[in-house]
Design a protein around this motif. Structure first.
Motif, PDB file in Angstrom:
ATOM      1  N   ASP A  33       0.822  -1.205   0.000  1.00 33.22           N
ATOM      2  CA  ASP A  33       0.000   0.000   0.000  1.00 33.22           C
ATOM      3  C   ASP A  33       0.858   1.257   0.000  1.00 33.22           C
ATOM      4  O   ASP A  33       0.534   2.245  -0.672  1.00 33.22           O
ATOM      5  CB  ASP A  33      -0.936   0.017   1.209  1.00 33.22           C
ATOM      6  CG  ASP A  33      -2.026  -1.054   1.115  1.00 33.22           C
ATOM      7  OD1 ASP A  33      -2.265  -1.545  -0.006  1.00 33.22           O
ATOM      8  OD2 ASP A  33      -2.607  -1.386   2.164  1.00 33.22           O
ATOM      9  N   ALA A  34       1.957   1.229   0.738  1.00 36.54           N
ATOM     10  CA  ALA A  34       2.834   2.394   0.790  1.00 36.54           C
ATOM     11  C   ALA A  34       3.442   2.688  -0.578  1.00 36.54           C
ATOM     12  O   ALA A  34       3.556   3.846  -0.997  1.00 36.54           O
ATOM     13  CB  ALA A  34       3.934   2.173   1.818  1.00 36.54           C
ATOM     14  N   ALA A  35       3.810   1.639  -1.303  1.00 41.13           N
ATOM     15  CA  ALA A  35       4.387   1.825  -2.637  1.00 41.13           C
ATOM     16  C   ALA A  35       3.375   2.419  -3.600  1.00 41.13           C
ATOM     17  O   ALA A  35       3.736   3.132  -4.538  1.00 41.13           O
ATOM     18  CB  ALA A  35       4.907   0.494  -3.176  1.00 41.13           C
ATOM     19  N   GLY A  36       2.099   2.150  -3.375  1.00 41.29           N
ATOM     20  CA  GLY A  36       1.054   2.686  -4.243  1.00 41.29           C
ATOM     21  C   GLY A  36       0.959   4.196  -4.205  1.00 41.29           C
ATOM     22  O   GLY A  36       0.468   4.821  -5.152  1.00 41.29           O
ATOM     23  N   LYS A  37       1.428   4.799  -3.131  1.00 45.15           N
ATOM     24  CA  LYS A  37       1.377   6.268  -3.014  1.00 45.15           C
ATOM     25  C   LYS A  37       2.444   6.936  -3.875  1.00 45.15           C
ATOM     26  O   LYS A  37       2.330   8.113  -4.196  1.00 45.15           O
ATOM     27  CB  LYS A  37       1.553   6.667  -1.549  1.00 45.15           C
ATOM     28  CG  LYS A  37       0.425   6.173  -0.646  1.00 45.15           C
ATOM     29  CD  LYS A  37       0.710   6.469   0.823  1.00 45.15           C
ATOM     30  CE  LYS A  37      -0.390   5.892   1.706  1.00 45.15           C
ATOM     31  NZ  LYS A  37      -0.109   6.087   3.152  1.00 45.15           N
ATOM     32  N   GLU A  38       3.485   6.198  -4.217  1.00 43.11           N
ATOM     33  CA  GLU A  38       4.561   6.726  -5.062  1.00 43.11           C
ATOM     34  C   GLU A  38       4.820   5.785  -6.233  1.00 43.11           C
ATOM     35  O   GLU A  38       5.957   5.524  -6.613  1.00 43.11           O
ATOM     36  CB  GLU A  38       5.836   6.903  -4.237  1.00 43.11           C
ATOM     37  CG  GLU A  38       5.755   7.961  -3.167  1.00 43.11           C
ATOM     38  CD  GLU A  38       5.659   9.376  -3.738  1.00 43.11           C
ATOM     39  OE1 GLU A  38       6.106   9.584  -4.885  1.00 43.11           O
ATOM     40  OE2 GLU A  38       5.130  10.258  -3.050  1.00 43.11           O
ATOM     41  N   LYS A  39       3.737   5.276  -6.822  1.00 37.83           N
ATOM     42  CA  LYS A  39       3.877   4.200  -7.805  1.00 37.83           C
ATOM     43  C   LYS A  39       4.606   4.625  -9.079  1.00 37.83           C
ATOM     44  O   LYS A  39       5.104   3.779  -9.824  1.00 37.83           O
ATOM     45  CB  LYS A  39       2.506   3.637  -8.156  1.00 37.83           C
ATOM     46  CG  LYS A  39       1.557   4.637  -8.828  1.00 37.83           C
ATOM     47  CD  LYS A  39       0.194   3.998  -9.057  1.00 37.83           C
ATOM     48  CE  LYS A  39      -0.782   4.975  -9.695  1.00 37.83           C
ATOM     49  NZ  LYS A  39      -2.123   4.377  -9.861  1.00 37.83           N
ATOM     50  N   TYR A  40       4.681   5.920  -9.332  1.00 31.52           N
ATOM     51  CA  TYR A  40       5.334   6.363 -10.561  1.00 31.52           C
ATOM     52  C   TYR A  40       6.814   6.675 -10.384  1.00 31.52           C
ATOM     53  O   TYR A  40       7.502   6.997 -11.345  1.00 31.52           O
ATOM     54  CB  TYR A  40       4.617   7.592 -11.123  1.00 31.52           C
ATOM     55  CG  TYR A  40       3.194   7.308 -11.559  1.00 31.52           C
ATOM     56  CD1 TYR A  40       2.884   6.174 -12.307  1.00 31.52           C
ATOM     57  CD2 TYR A  40       2.157   8.167 -11.239  1.00 31.52           C
ATOM     58  CE1 TYR A  40       1.590   5.894 -12.709  1.00 31.52           C
ATOM     59  CE2 TYR A  40       0.852   7.914 -11.647  1.00 31.52           C
ATOM     60  CZ  TYR A  40       0.579   6.779 -12.379  1.00 31.52           C
ATOM     61  OH  TYR A  40      -0.711   6.517 -12.786  1.00 31.52           O
ATOM     62  N   THR A  41       7.304   6.606  -9.165  1.00 32.01           N
ATOM     63  CA  THR A  41       8.721   6.906  -8.933  1.00 32.01           C
ATOM     64  C   THR A  41       9.441   5.805  -8.160  1.00 32.01           C
ATOM     65  O   THR A  41      10.654   5.863  -7.989  1.00 32.01           O
ATOM     66  CB  THR A  41       8.869   8.236  -8.165  1.00 32.01           C
ATOM     67  OG1 THR A  41       8.078   8.184  -6.972  1.00 32.01           O
ATOM     68  CG2 THR A  41       8.418   9.410  -9.017  1.00 32.01           C
TER      69      THR A  41
END
Length: 385
Positions: free
Chosen positions: A41-49
């Motif tokens: 879930d944490a990675a989903g907040k910065e999924k483009y970087t």
């Protein structure tokens, strides 16, 4: 850090506590595995970087994007599968039904085709402005204007826009300035110092440098990043890591290659200026070019692409001329080590630098310029006595 040092170091692993390969690895992945739901879930907040899902990129794409963004002075960059994909996503991020889009009249043909065949039927009011435009762009701006799209120098006839002046008018109104910077690359035109908000590259050209990979890049300011990146995500664009690796490898020698491209192109262009068959040479680095002073003010150099107009309007003879050359290949694209020739037919709404006379576009590669000149001389003499 100077640019030559940056170009050798950016996007590469550097570790003092362990051995590392000189170049980043190629990471191919669709699924990325996480140890638990919280980290997923944490990675989903910065999924483009950061790593989240392969379509958004892996370490290989992120390394290329970060390197080019820092080199050009932008906030962040997005790797795209082609230059036209970069153009399309950038325009679609802002051009909606009922909006007004200002586009330079000397724009790349496929960009104009996107505007005419898709954006205009979608309900976007596309207006082309004169290629040599600066602060007078203010007279064309409307309340519904959402972006100003530049290409400096532009395709075919190589006029420059005064982007500093355009940006000085656009910025107070909150209108982003987009610029196709493929000709100059991040090395020769510092886009974000000049007020550009979105810089677009067909990385297929000089960044890859070897005519063996299709790639685009969008470099964004902090204010435009989320808008453009979300549109790229909606459109589902994804770029192969192998192509990103080739671009990173090409990037390392781009500075040296551009120096040689300019050296060769200037020699060929000055020789063409003296030929009796040639009416004009369209190369901003030449003192005779109408925008030479602007080029000298804003650019750090010139690349190897330019055009010239013949005094003749015999287009069949021009085709024979192109067919008969030994060292200039006939093909789309440019920016590789090889010299190329095409016979463009640019579309213009405003008065252009050319008329019905033959327009010839050359990409001057890394061959010996004396061989290229001899090749052109033989062809001109044979077809345009």
């Amino acid at each position: 850090m100077k640019k030559d040092t940056k170009i050798a170091r950016l996007g590469r692993p550097h570790a003092k506590d362990r051995p590392v390969a000189v170049n980043p690895e190629i990471v191919r992945a669709s699924t990325i595995l996480f140890p638990d739901m919280d980290s997923y879930d944490a990675a989903g907040k910065e999924k483009y970087t950061t790593l989240r899902y392969g379509r958004h990129g892996t370490q290989t794409a992120f390394a290329l994007a970060d390197a080019v963004a820092e080199l050009e002075g932008g906030y962040r960059a997005i790797v795209m599968p082609s230059g036209l994909a970069a153009v399309s996503a950038s325009l679609l991020a802002y051009a909606k039904p009922g909006t007004h889009l200002l586009v330079t009249d000397n724009v790349y043909g496929p960009t104009r085709n996107l505007c005419e065949s898709y954006l205009r039927p979608l309900g976007v009011d596309v207006e082309y402005f004169a290629p040599r435009t600066g602060a007078e762009i203010a007279d064309l701006i409307r309340p519904e204007t959402v972006a100003i799209y530049c290409e400096s120098p532009g395709s075919g006839t190589f006029e420059l826009q005064d982007i500093l002046a355009i940006a000085s008018v656009a910025a107070p109104r909150g209108i982003p300035v987009m610029n196709d910077n493929t000709w100059a690359t991040p090395l020769l035109f510092p886009s974000f110092e000049k007020g550009v908000d979105i810089s677009i590259h067909a990385a297929t050209k000089y960044i890859v440098g070897h005519s063996d990979a299709m790639l685009g890049l969008i470099v964004c300011s902090e204010a435009t990043w989320s808008t453009v990146r979300n549109m790229v995500g909606l459109l589902g664009y994804s770029t192969a890591p192998d192509d990103c690796y080739l671009a990173l490898r090409g990037l390392r020698t781009m500075g040296l290659r551009l120096e040689r491209h300019q050296q060769n192109a200037l020699k060929v262009a000055r020789w063409l200026e003296a030929r009796p068959e040639v009416a004009a040479v369209h190369y901003p680095a030449l003192e005779s070019h109408p925008d030479h002073a602007l080029w000298k003010r804003d650019f750090n150099g010139a690349s190897g692409l330019f055009a010239f107009t013949l005094k003749s309007n015999d287009h069949e003879a021009a085709r024979r001329f192109a067919d008969g050359l030994d060292y200039f290949g006939i093909g789309s694209s440019w920016g590789g080590f090889e010299s190329l020739i095409t016979l463009p037919h640019p579309t213009r709404n405003h008065e252009a630098s050319v008329d019905d006379r033959v327009l010839v576009r050359l990409h001057v590669g890394l061959e010996d310029p004396d061989d290229l000149i001899a090749d052109l001389a033989a062809g001109l003499t044979a077809q345009f006595k």
